[in-house]
Design a protein around this motif. Structure first.
Motif, PDB file in Angstrom:
ATOM      1  N   GLU A   1       1.016  -1.322  -0.152  1.00  0.00           N
ATOM      2  CA  GLU A   1       0.073   0.070  -0.150  1.00  0.00           C
ATOM      3  C   GLU A   1       0.993   1.387  -0.070  1.00  0.00           C
ATOM      4  N   THR A   2       0.498   2.058  -0.649  1.00  0.00           N
ATOM      5  CA  THR A   2       1.252   3.272  -1.046  1.00  0.00           C
ATOM      6  C   THR A   2       0.531   4.604  -0.926  1.00  0.00           C
ATOM      7  N   SER A   3       0.783   5.640  -0.229  1.00  0.00           N
ATOM      8  CA  SER A   3       0.049   6.588  -0.200  1.00  0.00           C
ATOM      9  C   SER A   3       1.033   7.886  -0.051  1.00  0.00           C
ATOM     10  N   ILE A   4       0.484   9.065  -0.757  1.00  0.00           N
ATOM     11  CA  ILE A   4       1.123  10.109  -1.196  1.00  0.00           C
ATOM     12  C   ILE A   4       0.307  11.295  -0.738  1.00  0.00           C
ATOM     13  N   ARG A   5       0.561  12.488   0.006  1.00  0.00           N
ATOM     14  CA  ARG A   5       0.097  13.746   0.308  1.00  0.00           C
ATOM     15  C   ARG A   5       1.099  14.806   0.078  1.00  0.00           C
ATOM     16  N   LYS A   6       0.316  15.820  -0.869  1.00  0.00           N
ATOM     17  CA  LYS A   6       1.201  17.104  -0.957  1.00  0.00           C
ATOM     18  C   LYS A   6       0.087  18.031  -1.084  1.00  0.00           C
ATOM     19  N   LYS A   7       0.520  19.241  -0.523  1.00  0.00           N
ATOM     20  CA  LYS A   7       0.041  20.667  -0.548  1.00  0.00           C
ATOM     21  C   LYS A   7       0.425  21.458  -1.202  1.00  0.00           C
ATOM     22  N   PHE A   8      -0.551  22.210  -1.984  1.00  0.00           N
ATOM     23  CA  PHE A   8       0.266  23.416  -3.113  1.00  0.00           C
ATOM     24  C   PHE A   8      -0.840  24.721  -2.633  1.00  0.00           C
ATOM     25  N   GLY A   9      -0.352  25.284  -1.757  1.00  0.00           N
ATOM     26  CA  GLY A   9      -0.997  26.543  -1.296  1.00  0.00           C
ATOM     27  C   GLY A   9      -2.346  26.190  -0.666  1.00  0.00           C
ATOM     28  N   LYS A  10      -3.402  26.397  -1.371  1.00  0.00           N
ATOM     29  CA  LYS A  10      -4.729  26.234  -0.887  1.00  0.00           C
ATOM     30  C   LYS A  10      -5.162  24.898  -1.473  1.00  0.00           C
ATOM     31  N   THR A  11      -4.632  24.281  -2.186  1.00  0.00           N
ATOM     32  CA  THR A  11      -4.812  22.838  -2.852  1.00  0.00           C
ATOM     33  C   THR A  11      -4.095  21.653  -2.265  1.00  0.00           C
ATOM     34  N   SER A  12      -4.865  20.482  -1.812  1.00  0.00           N
ATOM     35  CA  SER A  12      -4.011  19.437  -1.148  1.00  0.00           C
ATOM     36  C   SER A  12      -4.432  18.103  -2.286  1.00  0.00           C
ATOM     37  N   VAL A  13      -3.515  17.625  -2.268  1.00  0.00           N
ATOM     38  CA  VAL A  13      -3.850  16.227  -3.145  1.00  0.00           C
ATOM     39  C   VAL A  13      -3.243  15.002  -2.218  1.00  0.00           C
ATOM     40  N   TRP A  14      -4.326  14.063  -2.478  1.00  0.00           N
ATOM     41  CA  TRP A  14      -3.786  12.712  -1.495  1.00  0.00           C
ATOM     42  C   TRP A  14      -4.012  11.686  -2.798  1.00  0.00           C
ATOM     43  N   ALA A  15      -3.085  10.802  -2.876  1.00  0.00           N
ATOM     44  CA  ALA A  15      -3.124   9.626  -3.884  1.00  0.00           C
ATOM     45  C   ALA A  15      -2.683   8.387  -3.213  1.00  0.00           C
ATOM     46  N   ASN A  16      -3.477   7.417  -3.170  1.00  0.00           N
ATOM     47  CA  ASN A  16      -3.261   5.871  -2.698  1.00  0.00           C
ATOM     48  C   ASN A  16      -3.327   4.908  -3.738  1.00  0.00           C
ATOM     49  N   TYR A  17      -2.485   4.071  -3.719  1.00  0.00           N
ATOM     50  CA  TYR A  17      -2.338   3.143  -4.554  1.00  0.00           C
ATOM     51  C   TYR A  17      -2.131   1.443  -3.817  1.00  0.00           C
ATOM     52  N   THR A  18      -2.706   0.438  -4.081  1.00  0.00           N
ATOM     53  CA  THR A  18      -2.420  -0.600  -3.439  1.00  0.00           C
ATOM     54  C   THR A  18      -2.722  -1.706  -4.486  1.00  0.00           C
ATOM     55  N   LEU A  19      -1.507  -2.525  -4.408  1.00  0.00           N
ATOM     56  CA  LEU A  19      -1.328  -3.706  -5.181  1.00  0.00           C
ATOM     57  C   LEU A  19      -1.328  -4.882  -4.263  1.00  0.00           C
ATOM     58  N   SER A  20      -2.474  -6.053  -4.400  1.00  0.00           N
ATOM     59  CA  SER A  20      -2.661  -6.672  -3.423  1.00  0.00           C
ATOM     60  C   SER A  20      -3.034  -8.259  -4.271  1.00  0.00           C
ATOM     61  N   TRP A  21      -2.949  -9.226  -3.506  1.00  0.00           N
ATOM     62  CA  TRP A  21      -3.177 -10.431  -3.773  1.00  0.00           C
ATOM     63  C   TRP A  21      -4.067 -11.020  -2.551  1.00  0.00           C
ATOM     64  N   SER A  22      -5.340 -11.849  -2.860  1.00  0.00           N
ATOM     65  CA  SER A  22      -6.172 -12.654  -1.778  1.00  0.00           C
ATOM     66  C   SER A  22      -6.344 -13.917  -2.388  1.00  0.00           C
ATOM     67  N   GLU A  23      -6.079 -15.078  -1.792  1.00  0.00           N
ATOM     68  CA  GLU A  23      -6.267 -16.440  -2.283  1.00  0.00           C
ATOM     69  C   GLU A  23      -6.799 -17.319  -1.148  1.00  0.00           C
ATOM     70  N   ARG A  24      -7.231 -18.438  -1.823  1.00  0.00           N
ATOM     71  CA  ARG A  24      -8.005 -19.397  -1.172  1.00  0.00           C
ATOM     72  C   ARG A  24      -7.425 -20.736  -1.515  1.00  0.00           C
ATOM     73  N   GLN A  25      -7.350 -22.051  -0.790  1.00  0.00           N
ATOM     74  CA  GLN A  25      -7.002 -23.190  -0.999  1.00  0.00           C
ATOM     75  C   GLN A  25      -7.855 -24.179  -0.244  1.00  0.00           C
TER      76      GLN A  25
END
Length: 219
Positions: free
Chosen positions: A86-110
């Protein structure tokens, strides 16, 4: 118990018994956070989770057909795994804020009785998940928001071919549907853009907020 077909979603909880042991899991996480300044930070975290005594349907995959007396005979017991980054990035540019999240995941059963004993993706296995949020504060009273989301489609099981038996004794043809591998198909990826507006004002004793939004802005 979680269904694997594409019908209405529905999970039920069943108790542990003398035949069905309680589910167990352990999880390991490792993360790092980097903040070059107060308006910029990056967070990266990896995780691995292993589960024992997870359960699923043997055949009918229907919550309605599950016997209330002999339900233990209608399910399989096996193992599960969940891992990713899981990766998250937060950056503020003056009055503007940006949040970006990216998840690379696997879920398995057997399960030994299902899918020839091979691992298969769990219903909620989503390879990619992206969430980008933007907040712009026009002034102390007014702000605008935008939120874009993307997710890989869920895995599911569906009949993919038919076998037709034509008895010689005059009985009507019998059609047997052959399903795909367990959760061997996927829905299309889903994505959407949400837009929002907020206005805040104060009176003598109260603070008021008016919100308006548009969901699925480009559909």
């Amino acid at each position: 118990l979680t269904k694997s077909n594409i019908g209405l979603p529905g999970d039920i909880w069943v108790p542990s018994t003398d035949k069905i042991a309680p589910q167990q899991s352990w999880q390991m996480e490792l993360g790092i956070k980097f903040s070059p300044d107060k308006d910029f930070n990056i967070n990266v975290e990896g995780y691995y989770k292993e589960m024992n005594h997870v359960i699923t349907f043997l055949e009918n995959d229907s919550l309605l057909l599950l016997s209330t007396e002999n339900w233990e005979e209608e399910i399989a017991v096996g193992k599960g795994w969940s891992y990713g980054v899981e990766t998250s990035i937060r950056k503020k540019f003056g009055k503007t804020s940006v949040w970006a999240n990216y998840t690379l995941s696997w879920s398995e059963r057997q399960f030994d009785e299902i899918n020839l004993g091979e691992k298969y993706p769990f219903r909620y296995d989503r390879r990619h998940s992206i969430n980008i949020n933007l907040l712009h504060e026009l002034n102390e009273k007014i702000n605008f928001t935008a939120n874009w989301m993307y997710q890989t489609g869920i895995a599911f099981t569906l009949p993919i071919s038919d076998i037709i038996f034509n008895p010689t004794n005059g009985i009507q043809d019998v059609i047997i549907q052959l399903p795909s591998k367990r959760n061997g198909l996927r829905l299309f990826p889903s994505h959407r853009l949400d837009l929002g507006f907020s206005y805040v004002w104060k009176t003598k004793h109260l603070k008021h907020r008016f919100n308006a939004g548009i969901y699925n802005a480009y559909f």
